[in-house]
Design an enzyme around this catalytic site. Structure first.
Site, PDB file in Angstrom:
ATOM      1  N   CYS A  51       9.761   1.778   2.946  1.00  0.00           N
ATOM      2  CA  CYS A  51      10.430   0.583   3.591  1.00  0.00           C
ATOM      3  C   CYS A  51      12.094   1.013   3.576  1.00  0.00           C
ATOM      4  CB  CYS A  51      10.480  -0.426   2.544  1.00  0.00           C
ATOM      5  SG  CYS A  51      11.146   0.029   0.874  1.00  0.00           S
ATOM      6  N   PHE A  76       0.832  -1.247  -0.111  1.00  0.00           N
ATOM      7  CA  PHE A  76      -0.116   0.025  -0.104  1.00  0.00           C
ATOM      8  C   PHE A  76       0.804   1.316   0.081  1.00  0.00           C
ATOM      9  CE2 PHE A  76       0.913  -0.240   4.659  1.00  0.00           C
ATOM     10  CZ  PHE A  76       1.023   1.084   4.905  1.00  0.00           C
ATOM     11  N   ARG A 132      -5.775  -1.690  -0.420  1.00  0.00           N
ATOM     12  CA  ARG A 132      -6.036  -0.584   0.240  1.00  0.00           C
ATOM     13  C   ARG A 132      -5.895   0.539  -0.436  1.00  0.00           C
ATOM     14  NH1 ARG A 132      -2.219  -1.819   5.421  1.00  0.00           N
ATOM     15  NH2 ARG A 132      -1.649  -3.806   4.514  1.00  0.00           N
ATOM     16  N   LYS A 189      -1.556  -7.389  -9.379  1.00  0.00           N
ATOM     17  CA  LYS A 189      -2.363  -7.388  -8.042  1.00  0.00           C
ATOM     18  C   LYS A 189      -1.846  -6.359  -7.134  1.00  0.00           C
ATOM     19  CE  LYS A 189      -3.126  -8.458  -4.435  1.00  0.00           C
ATOM     20  NZ  LYS A 189      -3.384  -7.430  -3.570  1.00  0.00           N
ATOM     21  N   GLU A 231       9.327  -4.458  12.663  1.00  0.00           N
ATOM     22  CA  GLU A 231       9.083  -3.271  12.017  1.00  0.00           C
ATOM     23  C   GLU A 231       7.887  -2.462  12.318  1.00  0.00           C
ATOM     24  OE1 GLU A 231       7.808  -3.808   7.923  1.00  0.00           O
ATOM     25  OE2 GLU A 231       9.101  -2.179   7.198  1.00  0.00           O
TER      26      GLU A 231
HETATM   27  P1  NAD Z   1       1.528  -6.797   2.979  1.00  0.00           P
HETATM   28  O1  NAD Z   1       2.458  -7.654   2.890  1.00  0.00           O
HETATM   29  O2  NAD Z   1       0.483  -6.722   3.840  1.00  0.00           O
HETATM   30  O3  NAD Z   1       0.680  -6.617   1.589  1.00  0.00           O
HETATM   31  C1  NAD Z   1       1.572  -6.803   0.247  1.00  0.00           C
HETATM   32  C2  NAD Z   1       0.868  -7.423  -0.807  1.00  0.00           C
HETATM   33  O4  NAD Z   1       0.477  -8.850  -0.523  1.00  0.00           O
HETATM   34  C3  NAD Z   1      -0.778  -6.794  -1.006  1.00  0.00           C
HETATM   35  O5  NAD Z   1      -0.934  -6.773  -2.381  1.00  0.00           O
HETATM   36  C4  NAD Z   1      -1.555  -7.660  -0.383  1.00  0.00           C
HETATM   37  O6  NAD Z   1      -2.921  -7.830  -0.692  1.00  0.00           O
HETATM   38  C5  NAD Z   1      -0.844  -9.051  -0.355  1.00  0.00           C
HETATM   39  N1  NAD Z   1      -1.189 -10.010   0.860  1.00  0.00           N
HETATM   40  C6  NAD Z   1      -1.480  -9.691   2.066  1.00  0.00           C
HETATM   41  N2  NAD Z   1      -1.902 -10.507   3.120  1.00  0.00           N
HETATM   42  C7  NAD Z   1      -1.619 -11.880   2.158  1.00  0.00           C
HETATM   43  C8  NAD Z   1      -1.627 -13.095   2.248  1.00  0.00           C
HETATM   44  N3  NAD Z   1      -2.061 -13.714   3.313  1.00  0.00           N
HETATM   45  N4  NAD Z   1      -1.389 -14.010   1.243  1.00  0.00           N
HETATM   46  C9  NAD Z   1      -1.207 -13.519   0.005  1.00  0.00           C
HETATM   47  N5  NAD Z   1      -0.943 -12.074  -0.136  1.00  0.00           N
HETATM   48  C10 NAD Z   1      -1.281 -11.236   0.952  1.00  0.00           C
HETATM   49  O7  NAD Z   1       2.388  -5.472   2.794  1.00  0.00           O
HETATM   50  P2  NAD Z   1       1.807  -3.702   3.204  1.00  0.00           P
HETATM   51  O8  NAD Z   1       1.434  -3.582   4.625  1.00  0.00           O
HETATM   52  O9  NAD Z   1       0.986  -3.596   1.965  1.00  0.00           O
HETATM   53  O10 NAD Z   1       2.897  -2.916   2.786  1.00  0.00           O
HETATM   54  C11 NAD Z   1       3.934  -2.526   3.984  1.00  0.00           C
HETATM   55  C12 NAD Z   1       5.130  -3.397   4.012  1.00  0.00           C
HETATM   56  O11 NAD Z   1       5.703  -3.464   2.629  1.00  0.00           O
HETATM   57  C13 NAD Z   1       6.302  -3.150   4.829  1.00  0.00           C
HETATM   58  O12 NAD Z   1       6.706  -4.206   5.463  1.00  0.00           O
HETATM   59  C14 NAD Z   1       7.267  -2.331   4.016  1.00  0.00           C
HETATM   60  O13 NAD Z   1       8.669  -2.433   4.564  1.00  0.00           O
HETATM   61  C15 NAD Z   1       7.175  -3.334   2.776  1.00  0.00           C
HETATM   62  N6  NAD Z   1       7.868  -2.556   1.471  1.00  0.00           N
HETATM   63  C16 NAD Z   1       9.001  -3.141   1.394  1.00  0.00           C
HETATM   64  C17 NAD Z   1       9.714  -2.632   0.199  1.00  0.00           C
HETATM   65  C18 NAD Z   1      11.057  -3.000  -0.147  1.00  0.00           C
HETATM   66  O14 NAD Z   1      11.389  -2.600  -1.501  1.00  0.00           O
HETATM   67  N7  NAD Z   1      11.646  -3.720   0.588  1.00  0.00           N
HETATM   68  C19 NAD Z   1       9.019  -1.513  -0.493  1.00  0.00           C
HETATM   69  C20 NAD Z   1       7.756  -1.160   0.002  1.00  0.00           C
HETATM   70  C21 NAD Z   1       7.188  -1.755   0.920  1.00  0.00           C
END
Ligand code: NAD
Length: 502
Positions: free
Chosen positions: A283, A151, A179, A175, A385
């Site tokens: 991140c 998100f 949010r 996908k 985190e």
């Molecule tokens: P999230 O892991 O909750 O969601 C990411 C994606 O996974 C979404 O599209 C979501 O629909 C999907 N998802 C969620 N739960 C799932 C499940 N149980 N099974 C399969 N798919 C599922 O992450 P978020 O809250 O949207 O984003 C924040 C996180 O992303 C933080 O941990 C942040 O550090 C990380 N992030 C990392 C980077 C990087 O480059 N390392 C960049 C941006 C964000």
């Protein structure tokens, strides 16, 4: 009042959801649900994959220069629609308009890199590796690729993926986060307007059901994921078990090491942007300051507190706002829960962002800028985190203790050292076990012609994202060895020979 319902974008068309399931989208500054997004079932996801599969033969056979032309058009359209795109990000994510535009511009830089795809895809050629034999490498597209995005950067992170994949000749199923999916949907429509054939880029909205369908479908060759570590590890393992190429970029706890010789005004300005920009929902946000000795910590707190008291927290619609809300009420509750836990664990709360109320946006999901001092390695506010505007200051006795702390943390996304000492900086960049390192740069995000990626539990897979690593991820290597005989026959050869004789 009826809530606006969003759609999927499949085969060049908006498609209403038919699963009957919807997710709520908040305007975080209002703390209210303003839209709903359809959550796809497996058969809707399979339709999107089928559309990408059908588009692959035509698109992969399109010369790279013609693919690049679409990227040039897309670049112009993004610039033309910048205000609309930024509004869609800010109204669903909450970040300020300036910050939203900045993130779109970082995505745009990847599009610009993709405009040069003909140059980037050029192979290697070796003439006369043996008599009458030449050898060369080419990189060919994989087929249908998928992207699953978080998100916090609804424009930039999808643009880390689909422009590179598509420029390399693949087709794509995105996908996005359920949010804040409006911006990725708009981007897909702009790609169509830019001349992209139908089916090459599809956006399917959904949750775990959609993701699991992507992971298990044999037609999907590669999956790029950006999100939290728990989900990323699952995506990596499940995708790999289904023989897919997977890159999963995950969570972070980025440490800024401050040496006693650092310029403290520069350090404090850096902390303001890096810890509190985008309400800490980055991140690459700095969430830990490691003070080498007590002197930097004391100086930082003295200079930081007045700046925090002056920080303008508010909705994106107020152009003077410097920090917006967090994504939704659940995130606010989780972050405030961590602050409470930090107090219980014995850290010293210097500024408390709990209970922040913004006049005119009383129900907004605001958390004020928070600082803890005297945090220790065993506290959950240090290990986890938090993904909010919460900064932990840890005091280390020496540089060695500081770098050991960074290296022992489970995450390895980004880090920074602030110092005037070239020797310390050089040692740090060489020894630190982290993927992206800043020297007097708090958020060392590589530009589009480099690649972005962490180490340890911040990245699963072999490839970082965008830039040269992105090209490697979205293509497979083929090596051709060819002989055009001059007419002189040397007879059959049964053994390998040294020196490249075939
Ligand atoms: P999230 O892991 O909750 O969601 C990411 C994606 O996974 C979404 O599209 C979501 O629909 C999907 N998802 C969620 N739960 C799932 C499940 N149980 N099974 C399969 N798919 C599922 O992450 P978020 O809250 O949207 O984003 C924040 C996180 O992303 C933080 O941990 C942040 O550090 C990380 N992030 C990392 C980077 C990087 O480059 N390392 C960049 C941006 C964000």
């Amino acid at each position: 009042m009826t809530t606006e319902k969003l759609y999927h974008f499949v085969n060049g068309e908006r498609v209403s959801g038919n699963s009957g399931r919807y997710g709520d989208i908040y305007n975080p500054a209002l703390g209210a649900v303003t839209k709903q997004v359809p959550l796809a079932n497996s058969s809707e996801v399979e339709d999107a994959i089928a559309s990408a599969q059908a588009a692959f033969p035509g698109w992969s056979a399109t010369p790279p220069g013609r693919r690049a032309q679409v990227m040039f058009n897309f670049r112009s359209l993004i610039k033309e629609h910048m205000d609309e795109l930024a509004e869609s990000v800010s109204s669903e994510h909450g970040k300020t308009l300036e910050d939203a535009k900045g993130s779109i511009t970082r995505g745009l830089e990847v599009v610009e890199y993709a405009c040069g795809i003909s140059q980037v895809l050029k192979g290697e050629f070796s003439e006369s590796v043996a008599s009458e034999v030449d050898s060369w490498n080419i990189r060919q597209p994989l087929g249908v690729c998928a992207g699953i995005t978080p998100f916090n950067f609804p424009a930039m992170v999808p643009m880390w993926m689909f422009p590179m994949a598509i420029a390399c000749g693949n087709t794509f199923v995105l996908k996005p986060s359920e949010r804040d999916p409006s911006c990725p949907l708009l981007l897909a429509e702009l790609m169509k307007k830019a001349g992209l054939p139908d089916g090459v880029l599809n956006v399917i909205n959904g949750d775990k059901e959609a993701v699991d369908t992507i992971l298990k479908d044999d037609r999907v060759q590669a999956v790029s994921f950006v999100g939290s570590t728990a989900i990323g590890e699952y995506i990596y393992q499940t995708g790999a078990a289904h023989n897919k190429r997977v890159q999963a970029l995950c969570g972070a706890k980025n440490h800024m090491v401050v040496m006693p010789d650092a310029d403290m005004d520069q350090v404090v300005d850096a902390i303001m942007g890096a810890a509190y920009g985008s309400a800490g929902e980055r991140c690459m946000a700095i969430s830990v300051v490691v003070s080498v000795g007590d002197e930097p910590a004391d100086a930082i707190i003295e200079k930081l507190v007045p700046k925090l008291d002056a920080l303008k927290v508010g909705p994106y619609t107020e152009l003077s706002s410097e920090m917006g809300p967090v994504i939704n009420p659940a995130a606010k509750e989780r972050i405030e829960g961590y602050i409470t836990k930090g107090v219980e664990e014995g850290a010293q709360l210097v500024r408390d962002g709990r209970g922040t109320v913004v006049p005119g946006s009383e129900n907004g999901c605001f958390v004020g800028a928070t600082v803890f001092d005297k945090v220790t390695k065993d506290m959950s506010i240090y290990t986890d985190e938090i993904f909010g505007p919460v900064l932990c200051i840890v005091r280390a006795e020496s540089y060695d203790e500081a770098i050991t702390m960074v290296n022992e943390h489970e995450y390895g996304n980004g880090t920074a050292i602030f110092t005037r000492d070239g020797d310390a900086a050089r040692n740090f960049s060489n020894k630190v076990q982290i993927g992206m390192v800043g020297i007097n740069v708090p958020i060392p995000v590589p530009l589009a012609f480099h690649s972005f990626g962490g180490w340890k539990r911040s990245l699963f897979g072999d490839h970082a994202i965008h830039g040269p690593e992105g090209v490697r991820f979205y293509t497979k290597l083929k090596t051709v060895t060819s002989r055009w005989p001059s007419g002189i026959r040397s007879g059959a050869v049964f053994n390998f020979k040294a020196g490249g004789e075939h």
